[in-house]
Design a protein around this motif. Structure first.
Motif, PDB file in Angstrom:
ATOM      1  N   MET A   1       0.850  -1.190   0.000  1.00 18.18           N
ATOM      2  CA  MET A   1       0.000   0.000   0.000  1.00 18.18           C
ATOM      3  C   MET A   1       0.888   1.244   0.000  1.00 18.18           C
ATOM      4  N   LYS A   2       0.590   2.168  -0.891  1.00 15.68           N
ATOM      5  CA  LYS A   2       1.352   3.406  -0.951  1.00 15.68           C
ATOM      6  C   LYS A   2       0.440   4.541  -1.397  1.00 15.68           C
ATOM      7  N   LEU A   3       0.487   5.662  -0.657  1.00 14.92           N
ATOM      8  CA  LEU A   3      -0.380   6.782  -1.000  1.00 14.92           C
ATOM      9  C   LEU A   3       0.206   8.078  -0.468  1.00 14.92           C
ATOM     10  N   THR A   4      -0.299   9.181  -0.997  1.00 18.21           N
ATOM     11  CA  THR A   4       0.047  10.516  -0.518  1.00 18.21           C
ATOM     12  C   THR A   4      -1.254  11.255  -0.210  1.00 18.21           C
ATOM     13  N   ILE A   5      -1.232  12.001   0.901  1.00 14.46           N
ATOM     14  CA  ILE A   5      -2.455  12.681   1.330  1.00 14.46           C
ATOM     15  C   ILE A   5      -2.091  13.976   2.040  1.00 14.46           C
ATOM     16  N   GLU A   6      -2.967  14.963   1.932  1.00 10.45           N
ATOM     17  CA  GLU A   6      -2.720  16.244   2.597  1.00 10.45           C
ATOM     18  C   GLU A   6      -2.891  16.070   4.106  1.00 10.45           C
ATOM     19  N   ARG A   7      -1.993  16.668   4.863  1.00  8.23           N
ATOM     20  CA  ARG A   7      -1.928  16.438   6.309  1.00  8.23           C
ATOM     21  C   ARG A   7      -3.230  16.788   7.039  1.00  8.23           C
ATOM     22  N   SER A   8      -3.852  17.937   6.712  1.00 10.15           N
ATOM     23  CA  SER A   8      -5.066  18.347   7.436  1.00 10.15           C
ATOM     24  C   SER A   8      -6.229  17.402   7.163  1.00 10.15           C
ATOM     25  N   THR A   9      -6.327  16.892   5.936  1.00 14.11           N
ATOM     26  CA  THR A   9      -7.387  15.928   5.595  1.00 14.11           C
ATOM     27  C   THR A   9      -7.222  14.653   6.404  1.00 14.11           C
ATOM     28  N   LEU A  10      -5.979  14.163   6.478  1.00 12.75           N
ATOM     29  CA  LEU A  10      -5.709  12.944   7.242  1.00 12.75           C
ATOM     30  C   LEU A  10      -5.920  13.176   8.726  1.00 12.75           C
ATOM     31  N   LEU A  11      -5.498  14.326   9.225  1.00 16.71           N
ATOM     32  CA  LEU A  11      -5.620  14.617  10.659  1.00 16.71           C
ATOM     33  C   LEU A  11      -7.082  14.657  11.095  1.00 16.71           C
ATOM     34  N   THR A  12      -7.936  15.298  10.285  1.00 15.66           N
ATOM     35  CA  THR A  12      -9.361  15.378  10.633  1.00 15.66           C
ATOM     36  C   THR A  12      -9.976  13.982  10.735  1.00 15.66           C
ATOM     37  N   ALA A  13      -9.672  13.124   9.756  1.00 19.55           N
ATOM     38  CA  ALA A  13     -10.216  11.766   9.763  1.00 19.55           C
ATOM     39  C   ALA A  13      -9.668  10.963  10.944  1.00 19.55           C
ATOM     40  N   LEU A  14      -8.371  11.092  11.211  1.00 14.22           N
ATOM     41  CA  LEU A  14      -7.766  10.373  12.338  1.00 14.22           C
ATOM     42  C   LEU A  14      -8.355  10.846  13.661  1.00 14.22           C
ATOM     43  N   ASN A  15      -8.623  12.131  13.759  1.00 14.70           N
ATOM     44  CA  ASN A  15      -9.220  12.670  14.980  1.00 14.70           C
ATOM     45  C   ASN A  15     -10.585  12.051  15.234  1.00 14.70           C
ATOM     46  N   HIS A  16     -11.341  11.835  14.166  1.00 24.54           N
ATOM     47  CA  HIS A  16     -12.663  11.217  14.304  1.00 24.54           C
ATOM     48  C   HIS A  16     -12.565   9.755  14.741  1.00 24.54           C
ATOM     49  N   VAL A  17     -11.711   8.987  14.075  1.00 26.73           N
ATOM     50  CA  VAL A  17     -11.718   7.538  14.308  1.00 26.73           C
ATOM     51  C   VAL A  17     -10.934   7.134  15.548  1.00 26.73           C
ATOM     52  N   GLN A  18      -9.845   7.852  15.889  1.00 22.13           N
ATOM     53  CA  GLN A  18      -9.019   7.402  17.001  1.00 22.13           C
ATOM     54  C   GLN A  18      -9.716   7.563  18.352  1.00 22.13           C
ATOM     55  N   SER A  19     -10.709   8.472  18.429  1.00 20.37           N
ATOM     56  CA  SER A  19     -11.372   8.666  19.722  1.00 20.37           C
ATOM     57  C   SER A  19     -12.256   7.476  20.098  1.00 20.37           C
ATOM     58  N   VAL A  20     -12.588   6.627  19.115  1.00 15.29           N
ATOM     59  CA  VAL A  20     -13.346   5.401  19.418  1.00 15.29           C
ATOM     60  C   VAL A  20     -12.443   4.363  20.089  1.00 15.29           C
ATOM     61  N   VAL A  21     -11.132   4.441  19.798  1.00 13.40           N
ATOM     62  CA  VAL A  21     -10.187   3.432  20.290  1.00 13.40           C
ATOM     63  C   VAL A  21      -9.869   3.687  21.758  1.00 13.40           C
ATOM     64  N   GLU A  22     -10.094   2.671  22.592  1.00 20.34           N
ATOM     65  CA  GLU A  22      -9.798   2.790  24.018  1.00 20.34           C
ATOM     66  C   GLU A  22      -8.287   2.862  24.233  1.00 20.34           C
ATOM     67  N   ARG A  23      -7.871   3.651  25.225  1.00 17.16           N
ATOM     68  CA  ARG A  23      -6.445   3.801  25.509  1.00 17.16           C
ATOM     69  C   ARG A  23      -5.831   2.492  26.017  1.00 17.16           C
ATOM     70  N   ARG A  24      -6.612   1.742  26.776  1.00 17.61           N
ATOM     71  CA  ARG A  24      -6.121   0.472  27.307  1.00 17.61           C
ATOM     72  C   ARG A  24      -6.930  -0.663  26.702  1.00 17.61           C
ATOM     73  N   ASN A  25      -6.244  -1.563  26.039  1.00 18.20           N
ATOM     74  CA  ASN A  25      -6.915  -2.677  25.387  1.00 18.20           C
ATOM     75  C   ASN A  25      -6.219  -3.984  25.722  1.00 18.20           C
ATOM     76  N   THR A  26      -7.011  -4.983  26.096  1.00 18.27           N
ATOM     77  CA  THR A  26      -6.443  -6.315  26.323  1.00 18.27           C
ATOM     78  C   THR A  26      -6.305  -7.070  25.011  1.00 18.27           C
ATOM     79  N   ILE A  27      -6.998  -6.602  23.969  1.00 21.38           N
ATOM     80  CA  ILE A  27      -6.897  -7.209  22.638  1.00 21.38           C
ATOM     81  C   ILE A  27      -6.091  -6.255  21.758  1.00 21.38           C
TER      82      ILE A  27
END
Length: 372
Positions: A1-27
């Protein structure tokens, strides 16, 4: 996989999805997000097994592919990259790492196989309707403060959304309560929502949805069954399990015999509550309202800190009354009053009080009194 993306576009999407991920995970795989690049689009997916979010954004995809990467680590890296930079993501399966490059910065992150990433199946979602972003924000903002955090009463740990009838007019109603206060907000029922089942949307899903729609206009497509709900808008899809429980008969706690009406400026009252409660005991946060003709006096006493009083002009002529409330709960409710006038409809010092917004007939709040 290889791609290029503008930083602000990627940051906005990452900000949305990463908040679902728990900080502590046993899995371990649940600490990662799934990246899927194909045909000019980068898809990002995160899940905690009860809630899943997928976001699609435009990217310059040089080589299609999928891999999972550590969610919070990738987010922190992209957040610290220079604004306006182009980010290159390059995953080579032989190395088992993804390369993140921007300008002269380069990072190599460990990956986990995409086949290990759990995909939430939605099943059949027979009930579908749309709701404007403004109305959905209103339903959430005016109810979520009252969601219970007591895990033993799990059926109160969310917003109860259901079709209801208000004097012969069909409405979509959102309700939340923790046993001390209740918020009930309604809006005209959207087309095709009349036969939807009553559902309880979990607190985390409500909060994540509210963050997602903050930058959105237009309509939100809502699909649901008895145990799942999906919200779709723009390039985002949020899917959540529903709370498997029965919401209590909330109508029973809304008093119908209250006759004492207090009207005052909501913002002025909230500011006075905030000031006077400064000295109240931290545990009880108690504040007393003393109602006399066209006057309300707020008072609070702390066991060690002292006391405070403040007098406000009000419209009231229903006989003297003293009643106590938890000041935090009072502030939570008055914080939802958008118009100038807040209406308190009371009975006595032991009975629940109704609070209404003078400019929003569709919102109603109930607050239990406390001894002071």
């Amino acid at each position: 996989m290889k791609l290029t993306i503008e930083r602000s576009t990627l940051l906005t999407a990452l900000n949305h999805v990463q908040s679902v991920v728990e900080r502590r995970n046993t899995i371990p795989i649940l600490s990662n997000i799934l990246l899927n690049a194909d045909n000019g689009t980068l898809g990002l997916t995160a899940t905690d097994l009860d809630l899943a979010i997928n976001e699609q954004i435009a990217a310059e995809v040089l080589t299609s592919g999928s891999i999972t990467v550590p969610a919070h680590l990738l987010y922190d890296i992209v957040r610290k990259l220079p604004d306006g930079s182009q980010v290159e993501l390059d995953y080579q399966s032989a190395e088992g790492r993804i390369s993140v490059r921007a300008g002269r910065s380069q990072f190599a992150l460990s990956c986990l196989p995409k086949d290990d990433f759990p995909i939430m199946e939605t099943g059949e979602l027979p009930h579908r309707f749309t709701l404007s972003t403004a109305e959905l924000k209103r339903l959430i903002d005016k109810t979520r403060f009252a969601i219970s955090t007591e895990e033993t009463r799990y059926y109160l740990n969310g917003v109860y959304l259901h079709a209801a009838d208000n004097d012969g007019i069909p409405v979509l109603r959102a309700v939340a309560t923790d046993g001390h206060r209740l918020a009930r907000v309604e809006t005209p029922i959207p087309a095709d929502a009349e036969n939807m089942p009553g559902i309880i949307i979990p607190r985390k899903a409500v909060n994540e949805l509210r963050k997602l729609i903050d930058d959105t206009d237009g309509n939100i497509s809502i699909s649901l069954s008895d145990n799942k709900i999906c919200f779709s808008f723009g390039g985002s899809l949020l899917t959540s399990k529903l709370i498997d429980g029965t919401f209590p008969d909330y109508e029973r706690v809304i008093p119908s015999g209250n006759t004492k009406v207090l009207e005052l400026d909501g913002k002025t009252f909230a500011q006075a509550v905030d000031r006077v409660s400064t000295v109240s005991t931290e545990k009880s946060r108690a504040i007393k309202l003393t109602l006399t003709d066209d006057t309300v006096t707020l008072s609070a006493t702390g066991s060690e800190s002292g006391s405070a009083t403040e007098e406000l002009a009000a419209s009231y002529s229903s006989g003297d009354l003293e009643i106590g409330f938890n000041s935090k709960y009072l502030l939570d409710i008055t914080g939802q009053i958008e118009g100038e006038n807040a209406h308190f409809v009371l009975a006595d010092a032991q009975s629940p009080t109704i609070v209404r917004d003078g400019t929003d007939d569709g919102a109603l709040y109930v607050l239990m009194p406390m001894r002071v």
